[in-house]
Design a protein around this motif. Structure first.
Motif, PDB file in Angstrom:
ATOM      1  N   LEU A 140      -1.377  10.380  -6.253  1.00  0.00           N
ATOM      2  CA  LEU A 140      -2.485  10.016  -5.486  1.00  0.00           C
ATOM      3  C   LEU A 140      -2.630   8.292  -5.429  1.00  0.00           C
ATOM      4  CD1 LEU A 140      -4.834  12.762  -6.511  1.00  0.00           C
ATOM      5  CD2 LEU A 140      -3.960  12.485  -4.138  1.00  0.00           C
ATOM      6  N   PRO A 143       0.508   7.701  -2.267  1.00  0.00           N
ATOM      7  CA  PRO A 143       1.002   8.828  -1.743  1.00  0.00           C
ATOM      8  C   PRO A 143       1.925   8.567  -0.862  1.00  0.00           C
ATOM      9  CG  PRO A 143      -1.482   8.296  -1.083  1.00  0.00           C
ATOM     10  CD  PRO A 143      -1.101   7.305  -2.165  1.00  0.00           C
ATOM     11  N   PHE A 171      -7.319  13.591  -1.765  1.00  0.00           N
ATOM     12  CA  PHE A 171      -6.942  12.708  -0.864  1.00  0.00           C
ATOM     13  C   PHE A 171      -7.689  12.715   0.419  1.00  0.00           C
ATOM     14  CE2 PHE A 171      -4.311  11.730   2.909  1.00  0.00           C
ATOM     15  CZ  PHE A 171      -3.446  10.670   2.660  1.00  0.00           C
ATOM     16  N   HIS A 175      -9.390   9.494   1.998  1.00  0.00           N
ATOM     17  CA  HIS A 175      -9.052   8.974   3.277  1.00  0.00           C
ATOM     18  C   HIS A 175      -9.488   9.805   4.273  1.00  0.00           C
ATOM     19  CE1 HIS A 175      -6.028   7.728   0.070  1.00  0.00           C
ATOM     20  NE2 HIS A 175      -5.851   6.617   0.688  1.00  0.00           N
ATOM     21  N   VAL A 213      -0.640  14.404   4.631  1.00  0.00           N
ATOM     22  CA  VAL A 213      -0.132  15.317   3.294  1.00  0.00           C
ATOM     23  C   VAL A 213      -0.066  16.659   3.702  1.00  0.00           C
ATOM     24  CG1 VAL A 213      -1.167  15.978   1.097  1.00  0.00           C
ATOM     25  CG2 VAL A 213      -1.489  13.741   1.986  1.00  0.00           C
TER      26      VAL A 213
END
Length: 448
Positions: A140, A143, A171, A175, A213
């Motif tokens: 993290l 990433p 995440f 974000h 991701v």
């Protein structure tokens, strides 16, 4: 009609609509706490009961209440702990939880499939999973750039799914403008096959390439699937080339996965690989303490230690035993004993079938410091008779070996001799705490 009268009448209807065991287990110590307009708040003794009633009996409860009072429109569940005084923690306030407020925490987001309860804050770290936890946290920091992909492996029930979803939830929180997806490999394969059959293969490719991701669980399930693996290979390259983070989990090290092409194994191994092995006793102790804390429950240290030493390998089994202990305590209206816990473990945890009779004999002979061969001989020496009886008892109670088989393997003894030995130990342990402790030590020894 008063709240108490309404609920007592509703219970009559509910009892007719469920089994006796279920009714006795899940509706004990429940009552209506308040009624606000058409909303009934039902007080329940624990979060376990609350979640079970919500998942399994909500329609039945609502139907029973509405049959008695047509103004009832909804039911909410409030945890009102009735844990015995001896089990309560000093100074700990009794918690009330409103289902209407915390239900959102139970919902899985359909857009990314992430369970909001799987976070780093709720992940219990011990010596056994420190490396995997550290690797997940390190991902993290950068990433898509460092440790890509992250590959977590280990046997079932050790927290892999929790950890990889914690990466996604963290995440997602950090974000807000980025896209995350959690998917099982099996779901990925099904979606791909359906897309190909419908002529939407290109749409499938575009859909998966949009994520920042991608978290794929249980990749071992797409072994020997040539086309699905090929699609995953191209997806992997597209994401990694654009610095998108990829996370995998599996039950085996990527190099040992059967039914996978070498090029896929190479991609799996290109970042960082971390194992979650079997939790050690120290870690299991920490997990038990954390779980019972979540229940607002308390157990004596000797019982915690006993559970930690005797429930090995699978955290889900550990959680299951703890849930049963909490329920048993609530049903009894008092704290559980070590005998209660031993019985629960015996009847709900599969014994280690990999230990042979010879190995059990060897370990118990070592424990009592006698010659292993003496167990098989016809001698009636006192220092041999007791260990032999305990061996017979353990083979029967822990491994469910038949009486004739035990007799045959221990020097050709008659099965009635084995039955007598097992019954003798079973009766003696009821009043002999010293023998009970010896048996606990031996259980730990033969399951080690």
């Amino acid at each position: 009609m008063s709240n108490r009268e309404l609920w007592q009448n509703a219970l009559v209807q509910i009892e007719l609509g469920t089994s006796e065991a279920s009714f006795r287990t899940w509706f004990r110590n429940t009552d209506i706490s308040t009624r606000d307009g058409g909303t009934v708040q039902l007080a329940v003794p624990s979060k376990i009961v609350k979640e079970w009633l919500m998942d399994k009996h909500h329609k039945l409860i609502l139907k029973a209440l509405r049959g008695l009072d047509t103004s009832v429109r909804s039911v909410e569940y409030v945890v009102h702990r009735t844990t015995p005084v001896s089990e309560r923690k000093p100074g700990r306030p009794q918690v009330q939880e409103n289902a209407s407020l915390d239900l959102e925490a139970l919902y899985i987001d359909k857009r990314d499939n992430l369970n909001p309860r799987y976070t780093f804050e709720t992940f219990i770290v011990g010596p056994f999973n420190q490396l995997a936890h550290a690797a997940a946290k390190a991902v993290l920091e950068r990433p898509g750039l460092a440790y890509n992909p992250l590959f977590i492996y280990g046997a079932t029930g050790r927290g892999k799914t929790h950890l990889i979803q914690a990466v996604g939830n963290h995440f997602k929180k950090s974000h807000a403008n980025k896209k995350v997806l959690y998917v099982t490999a099996e779901r990925f394969a099904i979606d791909y096959i359906n897309a190909v059959r419908a002529g939407h293969a290109n749409n499938f490719k575009d859909q998966y390439r949009q994520y920042d991701v991608l978290i794929m669980d249980d990749v071992q399930f797409i072994a020997n699937t040539e086309k699905t693996q090929e699609e995953l290979f191209h997806l992997f390259n597209a994401l990694r080339d654009n610095n998108k983070q990829i996370v995998f989990s599996s039950d085996k090290h990527p190099a040992l996965l059967p039914g996978f092409e070498d090029r896929i194994k190479g991609r799996f191994s290109g970042g960082v690989i971390a194992e979650i092995p079997e939790p050690d006793v120290e870690s299991r102790t920490a997990i038990i303490k954390a779980k019972i804390e979540q229940h607002g429950f308390s157990l004596p240290d000797d019982i915690i230690q006993y559970i930690a030493e005797n429930v090995r390998g699978n955290i889900r089994e550990l959680e299951g035993i703890l849930n049963m202990i909490v329920c048993k305590s609530q049903l009894k209206g008092k704290g559980v004993t070590q005998a209660d816990v031993r019985a629960l473990i015996k009847h709900n945890i599969k014994p280690n079938k990999g230990v042979s009779v010879d190995e059990v004999v060897r370990r118990i002979a070592q424990y009592y410091e006698i010659a292993e061969k003496s167990i098989y001989e016809k001698t009636r020496k006192k220092e041999v008779v007791k260990p032999r009886q305990i061996i017979m008892y353990m083979l029967r109670e822990e491994f469910n070996v038949s009486y004739p088989s035990i007799g045959e393997k221990l020097g050709g003894r008659d099965h009635t001799t084995v039955i007598h030995s097992c019954e003798k130990i079973k009766e003696e342990v009821k009043s002999n705490t010293s023998l009970e402790q010896e048996l606990d030590h031996i259980r730990t020894l033969i399951h080690a």
